[in-house]
Design a protein around this motif. Sequence first.
Motif, short mmCIF file in Angstrom:
data_model
loop_
_atom_site.label_atom_id
_atom_site.label_comp_id
_atom_site.label_asym_id
_atom_site.label_seq_id
_atom_site.Cartn_x
_atom_site.Cartn_y
_atom_site.Cartn_z
N ASP A 230 42.78 60.65 17.42
CA ASP A 230 43.48 59.57 18.12
C ASP A 230 44.08 60.14 19.40
O ASP A 230 43.85 61.28 19.75
CB ASP A 230 44.55 58.95 17.23
CG ASP A 230 44.87 57.49 17.59
OD1 ASP A 230 44.33 56.99 18.61
OD2 ASP A 230 45.65 56.86 16.87
N THR B 187 47.60 60.10 22.26
CA THR B 187 49.01 59.84 22.51
C THR B 187 49.30 60.16 23.98
O THR B 187 48.52 60.83 24.64
CB THR B 187 49.92 60.66 21.57
OG1 THR B 187 51.26 60.18 21.67
CG2 THR B 187 49.89 62.15 21.91
N ASN C 204 46.35 59.43 32.15
CA ASN C 204 46.49 58.35 31.17
C ASN C 204 46.16 56.98 31.74
O ASN C 204 46.09 56.01 31.00
CB ASN C 204 47.91 58.35 30.58
CG ASN C 204 48.01 57.49 29.34
OD1 ASN C 204 47.06 57.37 28.57
ND2 ASN C 204 49.16 56.88 29.13
N ALA D 34 45.44 50.33 33.38
CA ALA D 34 45.71 50.30 31.95
C ALA D 34 45.95 51.71 31.45
O ALA D 34 45.37 52.67 31.96
CB ALA D 34 44.54 49.67 31.21
N ARG D 35 46.79 51.83 30.43
CA ARG D 35 47.10 53.12 29.83
C ARG D 35 46.05 53.43 28.77
O ARG D 35 45.88 52.68 27.82
CB ARG D 35 48.50 53.10 29.23
CG ARG D 35 49.57 52.86 30.27
CD ARG D 35 50.94 52.67 29.65
NE ARG D 35 51.48 53.97 29.27
CZ ARG D 35 52.08 54.21 28.10
NH1 ARG D 35 52.21 53.26 27.20
NH2 ARG D 35 52.54 55.41 27.82
N CYS E 34 46.14 55.62 26.51
CA CYS E 34 46.73 55.87 25.19
C CYS E 34 46.79 54.59 24.35
O CYS E 34 46.95 54.65 23.14
CB CYS E 34 48.11 56.50 25.31
SG CYS E 34 49.34 55.42 26.06
N ASP E 35 46.64 53.44 24.98
CA ASP E 35 46.61 52.16 24.27
C ASP E 35 45.19 51.75 23.90
O ASP E 35 44.97 50.68 23.34
CB ASP E 35 47.25 51.05 25.11
CG ASP E 35 48.74 51.31 25.35
OD1 ASP E 35 49.39 51.94 24.49
OD2 ASP E 35 49.24 50.88 26.41
N GLY E 36 44.23 52.59 24.26
CA GLY E 36 42.82 52.29 24.00
C GLY E 36 42.38 52.78 22.63
O GLY E 36 43.18 53.22 21.80
N CYS F 198 38.97 52.02 27.29
CA CYS F 198 40.10 51.41 27.97
C CYS F 198 40.43 50.08 27.29
O CYS F 198 39.53 49.29 27.01
CB CYS F 198 39.76 51.18 29.45
SG CYS F 198 41.06 50.31 30.34
N PRO F 199 41.71 49.80 27.06
CA PRO F 199 42.08 48.56 26.38
C PRO F 199 41.92 47.31 27.24
O PRO F 199 41.92 46.21 26.72
CB PRO F 199 43.56 48.78 26.03
CG PRO F 199 44.06 49.71 27.08
CD PRO F 199 42.89 50.62 27.38
#
Length: 103
Positions: A18, A20, A43, A50-51, A53-55, A64-65
Amino acid sequence: MEKQWMKVIALSAVPVDDVTAVNAGGQELAIYGVGGEVFATDNICTHGHARLCDGFLDGHEIECPLHQGKFDVRSGKAMCEPLTSDIRTYPVKVEDGCVFVEL
């Protein structure tokens, strides 16, 4: 400016398979744990703001989210549309249970 190694996170805090986010040297980095290895990239997606880490991390690819573009976290290579620019990667080393990134 000379590059230097900066301690960014404890190895035990790196998620398994994962991603972070950490702040280091005034910038936000994404730290990935993949198959026992650690990788670091910027990031923020090069396509949309977009970040990463949220993907969604799938193996060595972060999605990418925002628009589902994917980057290879090892090389930063943009893997598919709508991405047109690679993402910056950073050298990583692990020492004494801590992750260091060369900035």
